[in-house]
Write a protein that holds these residues in place. Structure first.
Motif, PDB file in Angstrom:
ATOM      1  N   ARG A  38       0.844  -1.193   0.000  1.00  0.00           N
ATOM      2  CA  ARG A  38       0.000   0.000   0.000  1.00  0.00           C
ATOM      3  C   ARG A  38       0.881   1.244   0.000  1.00  0.00           C
ATOM      4  NH1 ARG A  38      -5.307  -1.026   1.419  1.00  0.00           N
ATOM      5  NH2 ARG A  38      -5.603   1.090   0.634  1.00  0.00           N
ATOM      6  N   TYR A  39       0.314   2.341  -0.510  1.00  0.00           N
ATOM      7  CA  TYR A  39       1.057   3.584  -0.658  1.00  0.00           C
ATOM      8  C   TYR A  39       0.223   4.764  -0.165  1.00  0.00           C
ATOM      9  CZ  TYR A  39       3.331   0.400  -3.909  1.00  0.00           C
ATOM     10  OH  TYR A  39       3.924  -0.701  -4.469  1.00  0.00           O
ATOM     11  N   ARG A 280       4.359   9.946  -8.747  1.00  0.00           N
ATOM     12  CA  ARG A 280       3.888   8.759  -9.475  1.00  0.00           C
ATOM     13  C   ARG A 280       5.022   7.802  -9.760  1.00  0.00           C
ATOM     14  NH1 ARG A 280       5.420   7.322 -14.626  1.00  0.00           N
ATOM     15  NH2 ARG A 280       4.529   9.097 -15.715  1.00  0.00           N
ATOM     16  N   ARG A 281       6.171   8.326 -10.179  1.00  0.00           N
ATOM     17  CA  ARG A 281       7.330   7.476 -10.487  1.00  0.00           C
ATOM     18  C   ARG A 281       7.852   6.785  -9.223  1.00  0.00           C
ATOM     19  NH1 ARG A 281      10.075   8.359 -15.305  1.00  0.00           N
ATOM     20  NH2 ARG A 281      12.119   8.120 -14.298  1.00  0.00           N
ATOM     21  N   LEU A 282       7.833   7.482  -8.094  1.00  0.00           N
ATOM     22  CA  LEU A 282       8.298   6.894  -6.838  1.00  0.00           C
ATOM     23  C   LEU A 282       7.352   5.801  -6.351  1.00  0.00           C
ATOM     24  CD1 LEU A 282       9.482  10.168  -5.075  1.00  0.00           C
ATOM     25  CD2 LEU A 282      10.950   8.283  -5.822  1.00  0.00           C
ATOM     26  N   ILE A 283       6.053   6.025  -6.487  1.00  0.00           N
ATOM     27  CA  ILE A 283       5.083   4.996  -6.122  1.00  0.00           C
ATOM     28  C   ILE A 283       5.309   3.752  -6.983  1.00  0.00           C
ATOM     29  CG2 ILE A 283       2.629   4.376  -6.123  1.00  0.00           C
ATOM     30  CD1 ILE A 283       3.336   6.253  -3.858  1.00  0.00           C
ATOM     31  N   GLU A 284       5.569   3.946  -8.263  1.00  0.00           N
ATOM     32  CA  GLU A 284       5.840   2.812  -9.150  1.00  0.00           C
ATOM     33  C   GLU A 284       7.066   2.027  -8.706  1.00  0.00           C
ATOM     34  OE1 GLU A 284       4.499   3.464 -13.609  1.00  0.00           O
ATOM     35  OE2 GLU A 284       5.701   5.167 -12.934  1.00  0.00           O
ATOM     36  N   ALA A 323      -4.069  20.450 -12.287  1.00  0.00           N
ATOM     37  CA  ALA A 323      -3.246  19.769 -13.289  1.00  0.00           C
ATOM     38  C   ALA A 323      -2.402  18.673 -12.650  1.00  0.00           C
ATOM     39  CB  ALA A 323      -2.358  20.780 -14.005  1.00  0.00           C
ATOM     40  N   GLY A 324      -1.735  18.992 -11.543  1.00  0.00           N
ATOM     41  CA  GLY A 324      -0.850  18.025 -10.914  1.00  0.00           C
ATOM     42  C   GLY A 324      -1.584  16.871 -10.264  1.00  0.00           C
ATOM     43  N   TRP A 325      -2.553  17.186  -9.421  1.00  0.00           N
ATOM     44  CA  TRP A 325      -3.299  16.145  -8.692  1.00  0.00           C
ATOM     45  C   TRP A 325      -4.158  15.327  -9.653  1.00  0.00           C
ATOM     46  CZ3 TRP A 325      -7.099  17.514  -4.105  1.00  0.00           C
ATOM     47  CH2 TRP A 325      -7.539  16.318  -3.505  1.00  0.00           C
ATOM     48  N   GLY A 326      -4.819  16.009 -10.585  1.00  0.00           N
ATOM     49  CA  GLY A 326      -5.659  15.283 -11.536  1.00  0.00           C
ATOM     50  C   GLY A 326      -4.861  14.312 -12.384  1.00  0.00           C
ATOM     51  N   SER A 327      -3.703  14.758 -12.895  1.00  0.00           N
ATOM     52  CA  SER A 327      -2.859  13.874 -13.709  1.00  0.00           C
ATOM     53  C   SER A 327      -2.294  12.736 -12.883  1.00  0.00           C
ATOM     54  CB  SER A 327      -1.723  14.686 -14.340  1.00  0.00           C
ATOM     55  OG  SER A 327      -2.225  15.673 -15.214  1.00  0.00           O
ATOM     56  N   LEU A 328      -1.929  13.020 -11.647  1.00  0.00           N
ATOM     57  CA  LEU A 328      -1.398  11.985 -10.757  1.00  0.00           C
ATOM     58  C   LEU A 328      -2.411  10.866 -10.553  1.00  0.00           C
ATOM     59  CD1 LEU A 328       0.634  10.892  -8.661  1.00  0.00           C
ATOM     60  CD2 LEU A 328      -0.367  12.473  -6.997  1.00  0.00           C
ATOM     61  N   MET A 329      -3.646  11.224 -10.239  1.00  0.00           N
ATOM     62  CA  MET A 329      -4.667  10.202 -10.025  1.00  0.00           C
ATOM     63  C   MET A 329      -4.979   9.433 -11.297  1.00  0.00           C
ATOM     64  SD  MET A 329      -7.352  12.004  -7.379  1.00  0.00           S
ATOM     65  CE  MET A 329      -8.385  10.575  -7.402  1.00  0.00           C
ATOM     66  N   ARG A 335      -2.313   2.708 -14.288  1.00  0.00           N
ATOM     67  CA  ARG A 335      -1.304   1.716 -13.949  1.00  0.00           C
ATOM     68  C   ARG A 335      -1.771   0.719 -12.887  1.00  0.00           C
ATOM     69  NH1 ARG A 335       0.880   5.965 -16.144  1.00  0.00           N
ATOM     70  NH2 ARG A 335       2.981   5.947 -17.019  1.00  0.00           N
ATOM     71  N   GLY A 336      -3.035   0.807 -12.507  1.00  0.00           N
ATOM     72  CA  GLY A 336      -3.569  -0.111 -11.517  1.00  0.00           C
ATOM     73  C   GLY A 336      -3.071   0.136 -10.106  1.00  0.00           C
ATOM     74  N   LEU A 337      -2.619   1.362  -9.833  1.00  0.00           N
ATOM     75  CA  LEU A 337      -2.044   1.671  -8.519  1.00  0.00           C
ATOM     76  C   LEU A 337      -2.950   2.533  -7.639  1.00  0.00           C
ATOM     77  CD1 LEU A 337       1.636   2.424  -9.602  1.00  0.00           C
ATOM     78  CD2 LEU A 337       0.884   0.521  -8.154  1.00  0.00           C
TER      79      LEU A 337
END
Length: 443
Positions: A38-39, A280-284, A323-329, A335-337
């Motif tokens: 979980r993240y 997003r990259r760090l969560i991945e 822009a940032g939060w919307g794109s992140l989600m 990516r199924g995350l």
């Protein structure tokens, strides 16, 4: 049969001391998730965002201001016109409109919201990022368990620290600022905000660097053999983690040039947008807790601290946020995350519903009495507003919640028991969150 890791089993055993119900629910939740990691993401709004101009608008009232509200994807739920991306994803957001606290000072409010405790007494409480990353992470991971992007710590540095958990649970910072001064643009030649990690940079050649590390390991092993105390071990863990990260391919998560311009532009070219992309990259890469801050000193305003010029400032910040939060989600979802990532949006307090006519171009002051935060993503029942403020936005009318309740809900949504305890430096066990989780917003 899903795998249940050792940490979960130990948590379950500890809960057994308090009764059977706790550990049974923990194990049931873990089984239902298939034992997947979980993240958590904290979106920290430096200065205190205006709830009445974002997620709890008051159209038609004199306190409402000049922004229009728009429909969202969830019937009856409306946001500011400057949050269109988030409006389309409202089914994944739960807006808490009934948060009420007692700290209206930046430093004290920052400490309260980030630790769940007022800044007083001998105990140094850890920020929620340190507590949750300790529960969700491992010591063997190639990247740190907690990364904070663009933290602006000038109000209260201790509010961003690991407290009694010690340095091994501190955040790795990217672009931190600890001095109250005008923020430079900090843009690269390509026009994107520059976000660098000091721990990944060194001036020595590879052979020279390896020789230095070998000497350090030899000296460190000898020192630890003579000083086996907790402080020495914690210090050693931090350094070895930094070395492990420098030698890991996972460190490429910090290199945003690997992304296309189309993706980077969708997030926004500023520090917050690029920080969300880095998140997003760090969560991945498996980092369990990432924090991204929005709001640094510039243009006569400290982030969301809109004592003057409220509307142009909030419009600009809202556009960056959207822009940032919307794109992140959206990208986490692709990516199924997103189902495994819980997001909390908040700052140190809200802003006054009443506009201050004596302030230049209309301003809103500090207001902890009745304000909003937002939970989103994994573990959250979105598409709703929980709680209600009065028609003028001055008081909470339904389902008042405190900071402890918000942090407990954050923990529960991420699969962590908020009643789990850590031992403080004065020998007192401290819960991760002291409040009661809001069941209505948990999925």
């Amino acid at each position: 049969m899903p795998r249940i890791d050792r940490r979960t089993l130990l948590q379950a055993a500890g809960l057994g001391l308090a009764g059977l119900g706790g550990w049974r629910k923990l194990l049931a939740d873990e089984l239902s998730r298939g034992g997947e990691p979980r993240y958590c993401i904290l979106l920290w709004m430096t200065g205190g965002a205006s709830q009445i101009d974002t997620f709890d608008m008051k159209p038609g009232h004199e306190n409402g201001g000049e922004f229009k509200e728009i429909e969202t994807a969830s019937p009856g739920l409306r946001f500011s016109e400057h949050l269109p991306k988030l409006a389309k994803m409202s089914d994944r957001l739960a807006v808490i409109r009934s948060l009420s606290t007692k700290e209206g000072d930046h430093g004290r409010g920052t400490y309260l919201m980030r630790t769940g405790h007022p800044p007083m007494g001998a105990i140094r409480y850890p920020t929620i990022g340190s507590s949750l990353s300790k529960s969700l992470g491992t010591d063997e991971a190639p990247l740190p368990n907690y990364v904070a992007i663009s933290p602006y710590r000038v109000f209260n540095q201790q509010a961003f620290g690991p407290g009694f958990l010690g340095p091994r649970h501190a955040a790795l910072t990217v672009g931190a600022a600890d001095v109250f001064q005008q923020a430079a643009a900090n843009q690269n030649d390509d026009g994107y905000a520059e976000l660098t990690v000091d721990d990944l940079q060194h001036g020595a050649g590879l052979k020279q660097l390896e020789d230095r590390l070998e000497l350090w390991r030899s000296l460190q092993d000898g020192f630890l053999a003579r000083h086996a105390g907790g402080a020495a071990l914690a210090h050693d863990t931090v350094y070895r983690g930094a070395v492990r990260m420098m030698n890991s391919s996972a460190a490429r998560a910090f290199d945003l040039t690997e992304e296309t311009d189309k993706v980077r532009d969708a997030y926004g070219r500023g520090r917050f947008g690029q920080g969300c992309l880095m998140a997003r990259r760090l969560i991945e890469e498996g980092v369990p807790f990432v924090e991204v801050s929005l709001g640094r000193f510039g243009g006569g305003a400290l982030g969301w601290d809109t004592h003057q010029n409220n509307f142009p400032t909030v419009k600009s910040l809202s556009e960056q946020l959207d822009a940032g939060w919307g794109s992140l989600m959206a990208e986490l979802d692709e990516r199924g995350l997103l189902e495994r990532t819980t997001i909390l949006w908040m700052g140190e307090f809200g802003r006054t519903p009443q506009l201050r006519p004596n302030r230049q171009n209309g301003g809103r002051d500090h207001y902890p009495n009745a304000w909003s935060c937002v939970l989103a993503g994994g573990g959250i029942a979105g598409g709703q507003a929980y709680g209600k403020t009065s028609e003028d936005g001055v008081t909470v009318e339904e389902n008042q919640v405190a900071v402890g309740d918000v942090l407990a809900t954050f923990c529960r949504a991420a699969g962590v028991d908020p009643a789990a305890q850590n031992m403080s430096e004065v020998g007192r066990p401290i819960r991760i969150a002291e409040g009661t989780a809001i069941e209505a917003v948990l999925s």
